[in-house]
Design a protein around this motif. Structure first.
Motif, PDB file in Angstrom:
ATOM      1  N   LEU A   1      25.826  47.342 -44.564  1.00 49.01           N
ATOM      2  CA  LEU A   1      26.881  46.773 -43.726  1.00 49.01           C
ATOM      3  C   LEU A   1      26.928  45.258 -43.896  1.00 49.01           C
ATOM      4  CD1 LEU A   1      28.109  48.788 -41.716  1.00 49.01           C
ATOM      5  CD2 LEU A   1      26.780  47.663 -39.946  1.00 49.01           C
ATOM      6  N   PRO A   2      28.129  44.673 -44.030  1.00 50.04           N
ATOM      7  CA  PRO A   2      28.180  43.210 -44.089  1.00 50.04           C
ATOM      8  C   PRO A   2      28.119  42.613 -42.682  1.00 50.04           C
ATOM      9  CG  PRO A   2      30.368  44.127 -44.443  1.00 50.04           C
ATOM     10  CD  PRO A   2      29.453  45.290 -44.180  1.00 50.04           C
ATOM     11  N   VAL A   3      27.137  41.783 -42.468  1.00 49.50           N
ATOM     12  CA  VAL A   3      26.967  41.095 -41.188  1.00 49.50           C
ATOM     13  C   VAL A   3      27.008  39.611 -41.508  1.00 49.50           C
ATOM     14  CG1 VAL A   3      25.311  40.650 -39.339  1.00 49.50           C
ATOM     15  CG2 VAL A   3      25.600  42.963 -40.195  1.00 49.50           C
ATOM     16  N   GLN A   4      27.595  38.814 -40.606  1.00 50.88           N
ATOM     17  CA  GLN A   4      27.699  37.382 -40.897  1.00 50.88           C
ATOM     18  C   GLN A   4      26.631  36.575 -40.158  1.00 50.88           C
ATOM     19  OE1 GLN A   4      30.950  38.980 -39.819  1.00 50.88           O
ATOM     20  NE2 GLN A   4      30.947  39.566 -41.971  1.00 50.88           N
ATOM     21  N   SER A   5      26.165  35.532 -40.799  1.00 49.99           N
ATOM     22  CA  SER A   5      25.344  34.540 -40.127  1.00 49.99           C
ATOM     23  C   SER A   5      26.043  33.189 -40.329  1.00 49.99           C
ATOM     24  CB  SER A   5      23.926  34.514 -40.720  1.00 49.99           C
ATOM     25  OG  SER A   5      23.099  33.691 -39.918  1.00 49.99           O
ATOM     26  N   LEU A   6      25.988  32.340 -39.300  1.00 53.08           N
ATOM     27  CA  LEU A   6      26.749  31.088 -39.320  1.00 53.08           C
ATOM     28  C   LEU A   6      25.805  29.916 -39.102  1.00 53.08           C
ATOM     29  CD1 LEU A   6      29.725  32.226 -37.038  1.00 53.08           C
ATOM     30  CD2 LEU A   6      29.476  32.506 -39.502  1.00 53.08           C
ATOM     31  N   ILE A   7      26.134  28.795 -39.722  1.00 53.08           N
ATOM     32  CA  ILE A   7      25.124  27.745 -39.853  1.00 53.08           C
ATOM     33  C   ILE A   7      25.790  26.358 -39.866  1.00 53.08           C
ATOM     34  CG2 ILE A   7      25.164  28.146 -42.324  1.00 53.08           C
ATOM     35  CD1 ILE A   7      22.207  27.694 -42.487  1.00 53.08           C
ATOM     36  N   VAL A   8      25.078  25.369 -39.369  1.00 56.16           N
ATOM     37  CA  VAL A   8      25.626  23.995 -39.384  1.00 56.16           C
ATOM     38  C   VAL A   8      24.578  23.032 -39.940  1.00 56.16           C
ATOM     39  CG1 VAL A   8      27.168  24.354 -37.392  1.00 56.16           C
ATOM     40  CG2 VAL A   8      24.847  23.495 -37.003  1.00 56.16           C
ATOM     41  N   ALA A   9      25.059  21.880 -40.411  1.00 54.59           N
ATOM     42  CA  ALA A   9      24.154  20.818 -40.874  1.00 54.59           C
ATOM     43  C   ALA A   9      24.594  19.506 -40.260  1.00 54.59           C
ATOM     44  CB  ALA A   9      24.199  20.710 -42.398  1.00 54.59           C
ATOM     45  N   THR A  10      23.625  18.695 -39.872  1.00 54.97           N
ATOM     46  CA  THR A  10      23.952  17.370 -39.339  1.00 54.97           C
ATOM     47  C   THR A  10      24.031  16.375 -40.494  1.00 54.97           C
ATOM     48  OG1 THR A  10      21.658  16.636 -39.126  1.00 54.97           O
ATOM     49  CG2 THR A  10      22.578  17.908 -37.280  1.00 54.97           C
ATOM     50  N   GLU A  11      24.533  15.198 -40.182  1.00 55.85           N
ATOM     51  CA  GLU A  11      24.384  14.074 -41.105  1.00 55.85           C
ATOM     52  C   GLU A  11      22.884  13.788 -41.228  1.00 55.85           C
ATOM     53  OE1 GLU A  11      26.511  12.638 -42.835  1.00 55.85           O
ATOM     54  OE2 GLU A  11      28.458  12.872 -41.873  1.00 55.85           O
ATOM     55  N   PRO A  12      22.435  13.089 -42.272  1.00 53.47           N
ATOM     56  CA  PRO A  12      21.010  12.717 -42.327  1.00 53.47           C
ATOM     57  C   PRO A  12      20.635  11.948 -41.055  1.00 53.47           C
ATOM     58  CG  PRO A  12      22.067  12.262 -44.428  1.00 53.47           C
ATOM     59  CD  PRO A  12      23.165  12.653 -43.478  1.00 53.47           C
ATOM     60  N   LEU A  13      19.477  12.308 -40.478  1.00 51.22           N
ATOM     61  CA  LEU A  13      19.032  11.685 -39.229  1.00 51.22           C
ATOM     62  C   LEU A  13      18.052  10.557 -39.556  1.00 51.22           C
ATOM     63  CD1 LEU A  13      18.403  14.994 -37.211  1.00 51.22           C
ATOM     64  CD2 LEU A  13      20.468  13.575 -37.256  1.00 51.22           C
TER      65      LEU A  13
ATOM     66  N   LYS B   1      22.209  16.081 -28.970  1.00 55.80           N
ATOM     67  CA  LYS B   1      23.355  16.714 -28.302  1.00 55.80           C
ATOM     68  C   LYS B   1      24.702  16.271 -28.872  1.00 55.80           C
ATOM     69  CE  LYS B   1      24.523  18.083 -23.686  1.00 55.80           C
ATOM     70  NZ  LYS B   1      25.310  17.437 -22.691  1.00 55.80           N
ATOM     71  N   ASN B   2      24.803  15.001 -29.193  1.00 52.36           N
ATOM     72  CA  ASN B   2      26.103  14.498 -29.672  1.00 52.36           C
ATOM     73  C   ASN B   2      26.060  14.120 -31.147  1.00 52.36           C
ATOM     74  OD1 ASN B   2      27.356  14.640 -27.097  1.00 52.36           O
ATOM     75  ND2 ASN B   2      26.094  12.886 -26.484  1.00 52.36           N
ATOM     76  N   VAL B   3      25.118  14.675 -31.862  1.00 47.89           N
ATOM     77  CA  VAL B   3      24.951  14.306 -33.266  1.00 47.89           C
ATOM     78  C   VAL B   3      26.179  14.745 -34.084  1.00 47.89           C
ATOM     79  CG1 VAL B   3      23.830  16.445 -34.043  1.00 47.89           C
ATOM     80  CG2 VAL B   3      23.189  14.277 -35.078  1.00 47.89           C
ATOM     81  N   GLU B   4      26.441  14.004 -35.124  1.00 47.21           N
ATOM     82  CA  GLU B   4      27.558  14.335 -36.023  1.00 47.21           C
ATOM     83  C   GLU B   4      27.199  15.556 -36.870  1.00 47.21           C
ATOM     84  OE1 GLU B   4      31.325  13.232 -37.606  1.00 47.21           O
ATOM     85  OE2 GLU B   4      30.217  12.201 -36.014  1.00 47.21           O
ATOM     86  N   ILE B   5      28.079  16.551 -36.884  1.00 49.00           N
ATOM     87  CA  ILE B   5      27.849  17.724 -37.753  1.00 49.00           C
ATOM     88  C   ILE B   5      28.711  17.538 -38.998  1.00 49.00           C
ATOM     89  CG2 ILE B   5      28.310  20.207 -37.938  1.00 49.00           C
ATOM     90  CD1 ILE B   5      27.141  20.421 -35.108  1.00 49.00           C
ATOM     91  N   SER B   6      28.057  17.508 -40.147  1.00 44.90           N
ATOM     92  CA  SER B   6      28.811  17.201 -41.372  1.00 44.90           C
ATOM     93  C   SER B   6      29.327  18.463 -42.058  1.00 44.90           C
ATOM     94  CB  SER B   6      27.920  16.427 -42.353  1.00 44.90           C
ATOM     95  OG  SER B   6      26.857  17.244 -42.795  1.00 44.90           O
ATOM     96  N   HIS B   7      28.623  19.583 -41.906  1.00 42.56           N
ATOM     97  CA  HIS B   7      29.005  20.812 -42.598  1.00 42.56           C
ATOM     98  C   HIS B   7      28.800  21.997 -41.656  1.00 42.56           C
ATOM     99  CE1 HIS B   7      28.120  18.076 -45.933  1.00 42.56           C
ATOM    100  NE2 HIS B   7      28.817  18.869 -46.729  1.00 42.56           N
ATOM    101  N   ALA B   8      29.699  22.965 -41.738  1.00 43.86           N
ATOM    102  CA  ALA B   8      29.557  24.210 -40.967  1.00 43.86           C
ATOM    103  C   ALA B   8      30.062  25.325 -41.870  1.00 43.86           C
ATOM    104  CB  ALA B   8      30.383  24.127 -39.691  1.00 43.86           C
ATOM    105  N   TRP B   9      29.304  26.381 -41.998  1.00 46.42           N
ATOM    106  CA  TRP B   9      29.695  27.443 -42.926  1.00 46.42           C
ATOM    107  C   TRP B   9      29.013  28.751 -42.525  1.00 46.42           C
ATOM    108  CZ3 TRP B   9      25.833  23.952 -43.765  1.00 46.42           C
ATOM    109  CH2 TRP B   9      24.612  24.415 -44.262  1.00 46.42           C
ATOM    110  N   GLY B  10      29.135  29.746 -43.341  1.00 50.60           N
ATOM    111  CA  GLY B  10      28.495  31.026 -43.056  1.00 50.60           C
ATOM    112  C   GLY B  10      28.573  31.911 -44.272  1.00 50.60           C
ATOM    113  N   GLY B  11      28.094  33.131 -44.136  1.00 50.90           N
ATOM    114  CA  GLY B  11      28.121  34.050 -45.268  1.00 50.90           C
ATOM    115  C   GLY B  11      27.873  35.473 -44.821  1.00 50.90           C
TER     116      GLY B  11
END
Ligand SMILES: Cc1cc2nc3c(=O)[nH]c(=O)nc-3n(C[C@H](O)[C@H](O)[C@H](O)COP(=O)(O)OP(=O)(O)OC[C@H]3O[C@@H](n4cnc5c(N)ncnc54)[C@H](O)[C@@H]3O)c2cc1C
Length: 468
Positions: free
Chosen positions: A253-265, A339-349
């Motif tokens: 079964l295809p199940v999705q997982s979703l993910i984010v990345a911040t800018e370098p901290l 909490k308010n960090v910049e998120i540079s990328h958001a994706w999933g698969g």
């Protein structure tokens, strides 16, 4: 050129131009045709060529190497398998220890290959931290988990309890209740690994065809809209994309997982948080979270996504603001300063879940079919073992790998358990996930009364029971 760079932070960071390889334009005759250029397909090709350099191998990929989960994941390279407790349950103590050693050895074996092949993929073996870090019930459930690991024959050198003070030596979370450390996990840059592997197998003489979706396959052949490959062996290696290759969609079964990345901290922020050895970490709720500090000092953090009716693949991974904010909420529960960090990328698969919630490595010599999958979100290490094992099975090598309970050599595809038809799958999946979400919300609310907390956990535990 297709927008492959936007697939994930990882693909965006590649220092190569992603020029597509040639597509399959003419019929071919080869010894082995592999469908899909993710880790499973590439590791299978790699080990086949290591042991039998004379084999002719073609890999036929719908998009580009790393388009699937292999170019999108969280970069946890784990020395274990989903459901290994159930898989190993029937073995003697000695056999079980051998199997555990085999699994724990996966990160080191991957390291051997990347060193040998010159694949720089930011590999760091800092271990993994399972943290009780959001509500007190997590401590009890992690302690139960540790006790179950010890009852299977594992010991402190494999999994060790960390007091809040010990946890803080590695990761500083707002509400530390304790945690488990295991040394058997490494982190890496997923896309550098998959792209580097593709180049390594090409150097060994494997032909990779891209932008060539296989539309039909059977014992002895795989066909695209343009051409056909005839082959003694067919290895479908499409994991979360099983629905594209009937009849495999019945079993995975295809199940999705979703993910984010911040800018370098900043270094100051990382001094506050820790993770100085590149440890993988999760907060141990049923949200299935996973995080790592990347080599360029970002926080990458993911959590369970969803399942679409009929096993439809999710194609569009532009995450909604709700999807992004849920992940931000979860990581800022651990690190309020983000909490308010910049998120540079958001994706999933899309990833593949088998009906038994455990992986399989299957080989049918008569038909010439071999496949591995069902890794269920723990496939970076498992696909390496899968590729190694399929190569041994195809070449009839008598190794420890082929004598494992996840290896199926009788019954062909019939050895796999099929999923229930719709709407049962969709209703079942959503009922289970709703119980998990209800539990998480209840436990994360410090004002929830004890009876409600207990009810929510019992209900989620009961629903989880249906997964096995
Ligand atoms: C967001 C996310 C995070 C994850 N995080 C982790 C993690 O941190 N650790 C971990 O262990 N696991 C993780 N996983 C799971 C892991 O990434 C996968 O189990 C693993 O990459 C599977 O590799 P694969 O080669 O079997 O499949 P894939 O990488 O999905 O490769 C399949 C390939 O087949 C191709 N294909 C599909 N259909 C066809 C067709 N008809 N014809 C030709 N080619 C086709 C696809 O384009 C794709 O390139 C994660 C997965 C996701 C989605």
């Amino acid at each position: 050129m297709p927008a492959w760079r936007s697939i994930s932070l990882w693909m965006d960071q590649l220092g190569e131009d992603l020029t597509p390889r040639p597509s399959l334009e003419h019929d071919l005759d080869v010894d082995v045709v592999i469908i899909g250029a993710g880790y499973t397909g590439l590791w299978t090709a790699y080990y086949l060529k290591r042991h039998a350099p004379g084999l002719s191998i073609a890999i036929v990929e719908a998009q580009t190497a790393g388009f699937g989960a292999s170019g999108r994941n969280g970069g946890w390279l784990m020395g274990n398998l989903l459901g290994e407790d159930r898989l190993l349950a029937g073995l003697s103590v000695e056999q079980r220890r051998q199997s555990f050693d085999l699994l724990h050895g996966i990160p080191d074996e991957v390291k051997n290959v990347i060193d040998r092949e010159g694949i720089d993929c930011d590999y760091r073996k800092g271990g993994g931290l399972y943290c009780a870090a959001r509500y007190p019930e997590q401590e009890a459930s992690l302690r139960r988990y540790l006790a179950s690991l010890y009852s299977e024959g594992l010991n402190e050198s494999d999994y060790r309890w960390l007091s809040p003070a010990e946890l803080a030596e590695q990761i500083r979370v707002a509400k530390p209740y304790g945690g488990i450390f295991t040394p058997h996990i490494a982190t890496l840059h997923p896309a550098k690994l998959v792209r580097g592997l593709a180049r390594a197998v090409e150097r060994m003489g494997v032909q990779i065809y891209e932008q060539s979706p296989v539309t039909e396959w059977h014992a002895g052949f795989a066909r695209t809209a343009v051409a056909q490959v005839r082959s003694r062996w067919v290895v479908p290696a499409v994991e979360g994309y099983a629905n594209t290759l009937a009849p495999l969609g019945r079993y995975q079964l295809p199940v999705q997982s979703l993910i984010v990345a911040t800018e370098p901290l900043s270094q100051v922020t990382w001094n506050e948080i820790g993770l100085s050895q590149g440890q993988a970490f999760s907060e141990s709720s049923r949200q299935v979270t996973y995080g790592q500090r990347t080599a360029d000092n970002r926080l990458v953090f993911g959590a369970r996504g969803g399942y679409q009716f009929g096993g439809r693949l999710r194609e569009n991974f532009d995450l909604s603001s709700d999807e992004i904010e849920l992940r931000r909420y979860l990581f800022s529960e651990l690190f309020p300063q983000l909490k308010n960090v910049e998120i540079s990328h958001a994706w999933g698969g899309n990833l593949g879940m088998s009906r038994r919630f455990q992986p399989h490595m299957l080989c049918d010599h008569q038909q010439g079919i071999a496949l591995a999958g069902g890794y269920g979100g723990e496939g970076v290490g498992a696909s390496h073992l899968g590729g190694r094992t399929l190569a041994d099975l195809i070449l009839q090598r008598d190794t420890l790998e082929v004598r494992q309970p996840w290896v199926l050599t009788a019954g062909g595809l019939g050895a796999l358990k099929a999923w229930e038809p719709e709407p049962c799958r969709w209703l079942g999946y959503n009922a289970i996930i709703r119980s998990f979400v209800y539990e998480d919300k209840t436990l994360a609310n410090p004002h929830s009364p004890p009876w409600r907390r207990q009810f929510a956990s019992r209900m989620a535990g009961f629903m989880e029971g249906f997964m096995h």
